[in-house]
Write a protein that holds these residues in place. Structure first.
Motif, short mmCIF file in Angstrom:
data_model
loop_
_atom_site.label_atom_id
_atom_site.label_comp_id
_atom_site.label_asym_id
_atom_site.label_seq_id
_atom_site.Cartn_x
_atom_site.Cartn_y
_atom_site.Cartn_z
N ALA A 199 -7.23 2.05 -8.80
CA ALA A 199 -7.64 0.88 -8.05
C ALA A 199 -6.72 -0.27 -8.43
O ALA A 199 -6.33 -0.40 -9.59
CB ALA A 199 -9.09 0.52 -8.36
N GLN A 244 -6.97 -6.05 -2.83
CA GLN A 244 -7.82 -5.11 -3.58
C GLN A 244 -7.95 -3.85 -2.75
O GLN A 244 -8.23 -3.90 -1.56
CB GLN A 244 -9.17 -5.72 -3.90
N ASN A 245 -7.68 -2.72 -3.40
CA ASN A 245 -7.73 -1.46 -2.68
C ASN A 245 -7.79 -0.30 -3.67
O ASN A 245 -7.36 -0.43 -4.82
CB ASN A 245 -6.49 -1.31 -1.80
N GLY A 246 -8.34 0.81 -3.23
CA GLY A 246 -8.37 2.03 -4.02
C GLY A 246 -7.45 3.06 -3.39
O GLY A 246 -7.25 3.09 -2.18
N LYS A 280 0.84 -1.21 0.00
CA LYS A 280 0.00 0.00 0.00
C LYS A 280 0.86 1.25 0.00
O LYS A 280 0.58 2.21 -0.73
CB LYS A 280 -0.93 0.00 1.21
N ILE A 288 -8.68 -13.68 -4.38
CA ILE A 288 -8.27 -12.28 -4.31
C ILE A 288 -7.23 -12.14 -3.21
O ILE A 288 -7.50 -12.42 -2.04
CB ILE A 288 -9.47 -11.36 -4.05
N ASN A 319 -12.34 3.47 -4.27
CA ASN A 319 -12.41 2.28 -3.43
C ASN A 319 -12.34 1.05 -4.34
O ASN A 319 -12.21 1.17 -5.55
CB ASN A 319 -13.66 2.27 -2.55
N LYS A 320 -12.46 -0.13 -3.76
CA LYS A 320 -12.32 -1.36 -4.53
C LYS A 320 -13.44 -1.55 -5.55
O LYS A 320 -13.31 -2.35 -6.47
CB LYS A 320 -12.22 -2.57 -3.62
N ASN A 321 -14.53 -0.81 -5.43
CA ASN A 321 -15.65 -0.94 -6.36
C ASN A 321 -15.72 0.19 -7.39
O ASN A 321 -16.66 0.23 -8.19
CB ASN A 321 -16.97 -0.99 -5.58
N GLY A 381 -6.01 -4.50 -8.01
CA GLY A 381 -6.48 -5.82 -7.61
C GLY A 381 -5.45 -6.86 -8.00
O GLY A 381 -4.94 -6.83 -9.11
#
Length: 90
Positions: A46, A58-60, A30, A55, A74-76, A48
């Protein structure tokens, strides 16, 4: 830019030599991504990473809009990448 490609290469090849990944500490990953994002002036991204159909990470990071910094990635989050998929699906 070289740092990024070296990192991606090492990240991809490290799984060839590693054992099963259980509860990895992703703090360094990170920090590396956030520092690279700031160094290259990227507003947001993002990330992944998968390993053996699971998985791994996964992070934004950063913001969705330069003018509205309260909208964080974010992850989405979804990003339009247009025809860039041709480079890795052809």
């Amino acid at each position: 830019m070289k740092k990024f490609f070296v990192f991606v290469f090492l990240l991809n090849t490290s799984s060839l030599f590693s054992q099963e990944i259980n509860n990895p500490d992703t703090t360094a990953l990170k920090l590396f991504i956030e520092n690279a994002r700031k160094e290259w002036n990227v507003p947001g991204l993002a990330v992944g990473i998968t390993y053996k159909d699971k998985i791994f990470f996964q992070n934004g990071f950063g913001t969705l809009n330069v003018n509205h910094t309260e909208l964080t990635v974010n992850k989405n989050s979804q990003f339009g990448i247009a025809s860039n998929t041709k480079a890795f699906t052809a």
